[in-house]
Design an enzyme around this catalytic site. Structure first.
Site, PDB file in Angstrom:
ATOM      1  N   ARG A  88       0.824  -1.211   0.000  1.00 11.05           N
ATOM      2  CA  ARG A  88       0.000   0.000   0.000  1.00 11.05           C
ATOM      3  C   ARG A  88       0.859   1.262   0.000  1.00 11.05           C
ATOM      4  O   ARG A  88       0.318   2.363  -0.017  1.00 11.05           O
ATOM      5  CB  ARG A  88      -0.877   0.014   1.253  1.00 11.05           C
ATOM      6  CG  ARG A  88      -2.297  -0.480   1.030  1.00 11.05           C
ATOM      7  CD  ARG A  88      -2.984  -0.471   2.380  1.00 11.05           C
ATOM      8  NE  ARG A  88      -4.396  -0.322   2.332  1.00 11.05           N
ATOM      9  CZ  ARG A  88      -5.267  -1.301   2.507  1.00 11.05           C
ATOM     10  NH1 ARG A  88      -4.863  -2.527   2.684  1.00 11.05           N
ATOM     11  NH2 ARG A  88      -6.553  -1.044   2.500  1.00 11.05           N
ATOM     12  N   ARG A 160     -17.780  -3.769   9.592  1.00  9.84           N
ATOM     13  CA  ARG A 160     -16.436  -3.399  10.034  1.00  9.84           C
ATOM     14  C   ARG A 160     -16.451  -2.024  10.698  1.00  9.84           C
ATOM     15  O   ARG A 160     -17.130  -1.116  10.235  1.00  9.84           O
ATOM     16  CB  ARG A 160     -15.485  -3.366   8.825  1.00  9.84           C
ATOM     17  CG  ARG A 160     -14.849  -4.699   8.546  1.00  9.84           C
ATOM     18  CD  ARG A 160     -14.079  -4.726   7.270  1.00  9.84           C
ATOM     19  NE  ARG A 160     -13.102  -3.660   7.095  1.00  9.84           N
ATOM     20  CZ  ARG A 160     -12.221  -3.609   6.096  1.00  9.84           C
ATOM     21  NH1 ARG A 160     -12.209  -4.568   5.194  1.00  9.84           N
ATOM     22  NH2 ARG A 160     -11.374  -2.628   5.997  1.00  9.84           N
ATOM     23  N   ARG A 171      -9.737   6.785   4.575  1.00  6.17           N
ATOM     24  CA  ARG A 171      -9.090   5.680   3.845  1.00  6.17           C
ATOM     25  C   ARG A 171      -8.969   5.991   2.354  1.00  6.17           C
ATOM     26  O   ARG A 171      -7.960   5.664   1.741  1.00  6.17           O
ATOM     27  CB  ARG A 171      -9.874   4.376   4.054  1.00  6.17           C
ATOM     28  CG  ARG A 171      -9.606   3.773   5.426  1.00  6.17           C
ATOM     29  CD  ARG A 171     -10.736   2.909   5.903  1.00  6.17           C
ATOM     30  NE  ARG A 171     -10.934   1.738   5.080  1.00  6.17           N
ATOM     31  CZ  ARG A 171     -12.087   1.071   4.996  1.00  6.17           C
ATOM     32  NH1 ARG A 171     -13.142   1.489   5.673  1.00  6.17           N
ATOM     33  NH2 ARG A 171     -12.172   0.011   4.253  1.00  6.17           N
TER      34      ARG A 171
HETATM   35  P1  AMP Z   1      -8.392  -3.728   4.180  1.00  9.31           P
HETATM   36  O1  AMP Z   1      -9.029  -4.919   4.804  1.00  9.31           O
HETATM   37  O2  AMP Z   1      -7.440  -4.073   3.085  1.00  9.31           O
HETATM   38  O3  AMP Z   1      -9.400  -2.673   3.791  1.00  9.31           O
HETATM   39  O4  AMP Z   1      -7.486  -3.069   5.316  1.00  9.31           O
HETATM   40  C1  AMP Z   1      -8.084  -2.572   6.499  1.00  9.31           C
HETATM   41  C2  AMP Z   1      -7.090  -1.677   7.225  1.00  9.31           C
HETATM   42  O5  AMP Z   1      -5.947  -2.439   7.635  1.00  9.31           O
HETATM   43  C3  AMP Z   1      -6.513  -0.531   6.394  1.00  9.31           C
HETATM   44  O6  AMP Z   1      -7.344   0.613   6.352  1.00  9.31           O
HETATM   45  C4  AMP Z   1      -5.210  -0.259   7.152  1.00  9.31           C
HETATM   46  O7  AMP Z   1      -5.439   0.455   8.342  1.00  9.31           O
HETATM   47  C5  AMP Z   1      -4.769  -1.675   7.546  1.00  9.31           C
HETATM   48  N1  AMP Z   1      -3.911  -2.256   6.493  1.00  9.31           N
HETATM   49  C6  AMP Z   1      -4.202  -3.300   5.679  1.00  9.31           C
HETATM   50  N2  AMP Z   1      -3.199  -3.545   4.826  1.00  9.31           N
HETATM   51  C7  AMP Z   1      -2.256  -2.614   5.087  1.00  9.31           C
HETATM   52  C8  AMP Z   1      -1.004  -2.299   4.521  1.00  9.31           C
HETATM   53  N3  AMP Z   1      -0.502  -3.004   3.475  1.00  9.31           N
HETATM   54  N4  AMP Z   1      -0.294  -1.267   5.042  1.00  9.31           N
HETATM   55  C9  AMP Z   1      -0.763  -0.560   6.075  1.00  9.31           C
HETATM   56  N5  AMP Z   1      -1.956  -0.777   6.646  1.00  9.31           N
HETATM   57  C10 AMP Z   1      -2.702  -1.790   6.159  1.00  9.31           C
END
Ligand code: AMP
Ligand code: ADP
Length: 216
Positions: A88, A160, A171
């Site tokens: 990311r 969530r 986000r």
């Molecule tokens: P997601 O399930 O991919 O939407 O991720 C949910 C949250 O987890 C994100 O908004 C970040 O806070 C954290 N997160 C997930 N993947 C990453 C990553 N590669 N780098 C940093 N934070 C992450």
């Protein structure tokens, strides 16, 4: 096949990853799911990650890279993997490149799921997730057969904590600033393929399969 599913929050990465993992028999590795599991278990890493996640901020790179390193070293990644939500940041992408070299693996494709910004907010605020298997539903676009229950594993669905409008806006901003530059990064590497994620779920999946061709 070693894949990255790339896209804004709500683009449909998790939804497509689930189908791809079944079809190609390779593990779906979602950093978001890993963090949520750690948060549910109240591990020290989970408690640390929660401080960032609930506000919509990124978890620091060192923590995130550490968990991916451990996960990709598992034997179930021998025949491939699908990374969802990682990398990311440019730093994460560079670290992944070094890690894959160390593991003697090569990235095959970065699949970008491209979705219009206004649709993302509607998708995220209407999302329902399975507590157990992480399957993703939507109150309008993809309702579960029985309300509140996962079609895949029969567990309870939940909203969530970071799918509220305020966190969603943070986000999406974070995506634009820190993650979107990776499109150019992977374009230059020559491994980026883009699919139109505004279409229905089945059509997006068919387009991804088409881009991947016969490669297994
Ligand atoms: P997601 O399930 O991919 O939407 O991720 C949910 C949250 O987890 C994100 O908004 C970040 O806070 C954290 N997160 C997930 N993947 C990453 C990553 N590669 N780098 C940093 N934070 C992450
Ligand atoms: P991501 O993992 O990229 O954050 P998800 O796969 O969880 O995104 O999808 C976000 C929301 O959008 C979920 O509620 C999901 O059911 C819904 N969704 C996914 N793909 C589509 C699509 N092609 N059309 C409409 N809604 C979709």
């Amino acid at each position: 096949m070693n894949l990255i599913l790339f896209g804004a929050p709500g683009a449909g990465k998790g939804t497509q990853a689930l189908e791809l993992a079944k079809s190609y028999q390779i593990p779906h590795i979602s950093t978001g799911d890993m963090f949520r599991q750690a948060m549910a278990k109240h591990t020290p890493m989970g408690e640390e990650a929660a401080k960032y996640i609930n506000k919509g901020h990124l978890v620091p790179d060192d923590v995130t890279i550490g968990i991916v390193k451990e996960r990709l070293s598992n034997s179930d990644c021998q025949n491939g993997f699908i990374l969802d939500g990682f990398p990311r940041t440019i730093f994460q992408a560079e670290s992944l490149e070094i890690l894959l070299q160390e593991l003697n693996k090569k990235l095959d494709y970065v699949i970008q799921i491209d979705v219009a910004q206004d649709a993302l907010i509607q998708r995220l605020t209407g999302r329902r997730m399975c507590k157990r298997c992480g399957a993703s539903y939507h109150i309008i676009h993809r309702p579960s057969k029985v309300e509140g229950i996962c079609d895949e594993c029969g567990s309870e669905l939940y909203i969530r904590k970071d799918d509220n409008l305020e966190s969603v806006q943070v986000r999406l901003e974070t995506y634009l600033l820190q993650t979107k530059p990776l499109i150019e990064y992977y374009q230059k590497k020559g491994c980026l393929v883009t699919v139109d994620g505004n279409q229905d779920i089945k059509k997006v999946f068919a387009d991804i399969q088409c881009k991947l061709g016969d490669k297994k």
